[in-house]
Design an enzyme around this catalytic site. Structure first.
Site, short mmCIF file in Angstrom:
data_model
loop_
_atom_site.label_atom_id
_atom_site.label_comp_id
_atom_site.label_asym_id
_atom_site.label_seq_id
_atom_site.Cartn_x
_atom_site.Cartn_y
_atom_site.Cartn_z
N THR A 267 0.83 -1.20 0.00
CA THR A 267 0.00 0.00 0.00
C THR A 267 0.86 1.24 0.00
O THR A 267 2.02 1.22 0.43
CB THR A 267 -0.89 0.05 1.26
OG1 THR A 267 -0.05 0.12 2.42
CG2 THR A 267 -1.79 -1.16 1.36
N GLY B 35 3.02 4.39 0.50
CA GLY B 35 4.45 4.65 0.43
C GLY B 35 5.28 3.40 0.34
O GLY B 35 6.35 3.39 -0.28
N ARG C 297 -7.93 6.34 5.08
CA ARG C 297 -8.34 5.73 6.35
C ARG C 297 -8.84 4.30 6.15
O ARG C 297 -8.75 3.47 7.06
CB ARG C 297 -9.43 6.57 7.03
CG ARG C 297 -8.91 7.82 7.73
CD ARG C 297 -10.00 8.45 8.57
NE ARG C 297 -9.45 9.47 9.49
CZ ARG C 297 -10.10 9.93 10.54
NH1 ARG C 297 -11.30 9.45 10.84
NH2 ARG C 297 -9.56 10.85 11.32
N LYS D 15 24.24 6.06 46.48
CA LYS D 15 24.70 4.70 46.76
C LYS D 15 23.49 3.89 47.20
O LYS D 15 22.80 4.26 48.15
CB LYS D 15 25.76 4.75 47.87
CG LYS D 15 26.56 3.46 48.04
CD LYS D 15 27.55 3.25 46.88
CE LYS D 15 28.49 2.11 47.17
NZ LYS D 15 29.46 2.42 48.26
N HIS D 16 23.24 2.79 46.51
CA HIS D 16 22.10 1.93 46.83
C HIS D 16 20.79 2.73 46.88
O HIS D 16 20.01 2.60 47.83
CB HIS D 16 22.34 1.18 48.13
CG HIS D 16 23.49 0.22 48.06
ND1 HIS D 16 23.49 -0.88 47.24
CD2 HIS D 16 24.69 0.21 48.68
CE1 HIS D 16 24.63 -1.54 47.37
NE2 HIS D 16 25.38 -0.88 48.22
N ASN E 165 12.29 6.09 56.91
CA ASN E 165 12.28 7.42 57.50
C ASN E 165 13.55 8.19 57.11
O ASN E 165 14.63 7.63 57.13
CB ASN E 165 12.20 7.34 59.01
CG ASN E 165 10.85 6.86 59.52
OD1 ASN E 165 9.83 7.36 59.08
ND2 ASN E 165 10.87 5.92 60.46
N PHE F 109 6.34 13.93 59.71
CA PHE F 109 6.35 14.59 61.01
C PHE F 109 7.11 13.78 62.06
O PHE F 109 7.28 12.57 61.94
CB PHE F 109 4.93 14.89 61.50
CG PHE F 109 4.03 13.69 61.70
CD1 PHE F 109 4.31 12.72 62.66
CD2 PHE F 109 2.88 13.53 60.93
CE1 PHE F 109 3.47 11.64 62.87
CE2 PHE F 109 2.04 12.44 61.12
CZ PHE F 109 2.34 11.49 62.10
N HIS G 72 9.08 4.93 49.86
CA HIS G 72 9.28 3.56 50.33
C HIS G 72 9.90 2.69 49.24
O HIS G 72 9.91 3.04 48.08
CB HIS G 72 7.95 2.96 50.77
CG HIS G 72 7.41 3.61 52.02
ND1 HIS G 72 6.28 4.40 52.02
CD2 HIS G 72 7.86 3.62 53.29
CE1 HIS G 72 6.05 4.84 53.25
NE2 HIS G 72 7.00 4.40 54.04
#
Length: 536
Positions: free
Chosen positions: A38, A40, A68, A287-288, A430, A485, A536
């Site tokens: 088809t 191109g 289309r 690091k890690h 934390n 907090f 986390h």
């Protein structure tokens, strides 16, 4: 006994990426295979002297609606889907003059590239392929009789199979699996684009209607390459590209060094995401997956020296990221310690020449910096599924801070607090960070107790001071940032004992009053952000 091979008689080639097309068509023609094509693709083949038949001539139905509709007709899909082992299928194909199609080679309209180019919505929509995915899925479904190719990377192996007498059932089944994965990824990219546009154009308040997290979510990616192993040697791993153009690992060119490992990629992404938070010349050492040194300065040289001072022991074998072009003088300094990876938006020729002395050092040039304000999803797998959330692109400004102590922070304390809180966003919870002079001087990460994080960060400051030949800990006179907090006053008291004179934290604990009283008793300044940065 070797598996029976199937030699095709007719192939349909319709590709947006013309790479390898002529070699593929030449191999098919050499085996006497009729080629349908088809637009191109047909023009490219015809100009190269390859015998080709236009799909519209094959079907007797013209292309309509500006192209289309051209392959969405029974003479194409019947030829692909018709089962050769079912007599009723063969009979109906003969009755309706449907010729079998044994090879379908299609790669899809470049939707992702069109979006990435900044094209307007109408152009993006016109680059949503309809007939292509339909043909790929039809061919993949009928893999018993049809070979499906969806990428130029598959052509060489297919040509070898042709020369050996055709494809085996196992080969066709594997290609079918690749085709279904390809169309799934393609549809996922389109779905994500629509969802993002809808989310941007509507104020969505109800969680169930939030189109940034749609009812169905498909992860789309193309495997860029297998990695040596995963986090550990017994795990397999690969890197997948999601089609986005966000500056970082996906846009990076590796200028030198060994192949990147799973851990290299994970840590490098963490380092580059953090360094992108800052507009001033900044250096980050990771690091890690946790930063062990972050600093901004008037130059990268200043920033590097300050970042390294924070934790020179952990910096050994670390990942280094810069948000400015890496120059020769800075490369000379970095090369004095063992480093796994260096990543920067640009690496000058002088810097390259210096770093080439370290043959195993991986050096990455990304071409630009990502915006820390970009939207997008963060994905984490869990048993039975995955969690999705929007990227943490939250930032606090000086105007949003709430001073909760009797003493106001000084301008220099305020600047350092904002710096430290931005770093805290990229430290595992934390997290407690001490900073002074726009540089970290102690980092406590990933502890079960916030008190432990504060003490570890303080000890790091003591160790760094000894390494620098100083009598006073680096944390003396610093500010401290906490990603969440303080649930009790003991965490704050540990920060005060380390020498911090000002603290930035989200606030929101039921014991905030107790914590504020401890700050006032010590005569330090403390501000609440109202925003936390758990990681986390």
């Amino acid at each position: 006994m070797s598996e029976q091979r199937l030699m095709p008689r007719r192939a349909l080639l319709s590709v947006s990426d013309k790479k390898g097309l002529l070699a593929l068509a030449g191999a098919l023609t050499a085996q006497g295979v009729e080629i349908l094509s088809t637009g191109g693709s047909a023009r490219t083949l015809r100009e190269a002297g390859v015998p080709v038949k236009d799909v519209s001539d094959h079907t007797g139905f013209p292309e309509i609606l500006n192209g289309r509709v051209k392959t969405l007709v029974p003479w194409i899909h019947g030829g692909i889907l018709g089962r050769r082992d079912v007599p009723s299928h063969r009979q109906q194909m003969e009755e309706h003059n449907i010729a079998p199609i044994d090879v379908v080679c299609v790669n899809l309209y470049p939707f992702a590239q069109t979006v990435a180019s900044g094209a307007d919505p109408e152009a993006c929509i016109e680059n949503i392929d309809i007939g292509g995915p339909a043909m790929l899925r039809s061919a993949a479904k009928n893999f018993n009789d049809v070979t499906v190719l969806c990428s130029p990377s598959q052509y060489a192996a297919f040509i070898q199979a042709l020369e050996a007498g055709g494809t085996t059932l196992a080969e066709r089944r594997a290609l079918a699996a690749s085709a279904f994965a390809h169309t799934a990824a393609y549809d996922a990219m389109i779905s994500e684009w629509f969802a993002k546009r809808e989310a941007e154009s509507h104020a969505v308040d109800e969680l169930d209607n939030d189109l940034t997290l749609p009812p169905s979510l498909t992860l789309a990616g193309t495997r860029d390459g297998m990695l040596r192993y995963g986090e550990n040697a017994h795990q397999k791993a690969a890197f997948y590209r999601d089609g986005s153009q966000r500056y970082g690992l996906a846009t990076a060119s590796q200028l030198q060094g060994k192949a990147l490992s799973y851990n290299n990629l994970n840590d490098t992404d963490a380092a580059f995401s953090l360094v992108a938070e800052f507009s001033e010349p900044t250096a980050v050492i990771v690091k890690h997956a946790n930063p062990c040194g972050v600093a901004s300065g008037a130059s990268l040289t200043e920033a590097w020296k300050a970042a390294l001072r924070c934790d020179p022991v952990s910096a050994f074998g670390g990942i280094v990221a810069f948000n400015r072009p890496l120059t020769g003088p800075v490369a000379e300094l970095v090369s004095q310690i063992f480093t796994e990876v260096i990543i920067a938006p640009e690496v000058t020729q002088e810097a390259r020449a210096i770093l080439e002395r370290k043959k195993n050092l991986r050096v990455l040039e990304t071409g630009g910096m990502p915006s820390p304000h970009e939207t997008g999803l963060s994905i984490k797998t869990i048993s039975g599924g995955f969690l999705a959330q929007t990227r943490d692109n939250g930032h606090v400004t000086p105007e949003e801070l709430k001073v909760v102590t009797k003493r106001q922070p000084t301008p220099s304390e305020l600047a350092d607090m904002l710096f430290a809180f931005r770093v805290a966003k990229h430290v595992k919870s934390n997290a407690v960070i001490y900073a002074r002079g726009q540089a970290t001087v102690g980092i406590g990460a990933g502890q079960m107790s916030r008190v432990d994080s504060a003490r570890i960060a303080a000890r790091k400051g003591e160790d760094a001071a000894r390494a620098a030949g100083l009598e006073e800990p680096l944390t003396q006179g610093s500010v401290a940032a906490s990603d969440a907090f303080f649930p009790f006053a003991d965490g704050l008291e540990s920060v005060i004992a380390a020498g911090a004179t000002a603290v930035i934290q989200p606030g929101g604990s039921i014991r905030d009053d107790e914590v504020i009283k401890a700050a006032d008793k010590a005569g330090i300044a403390m501000v609440f952000t109202g925003m936390r940065h758990f990681r986390h």
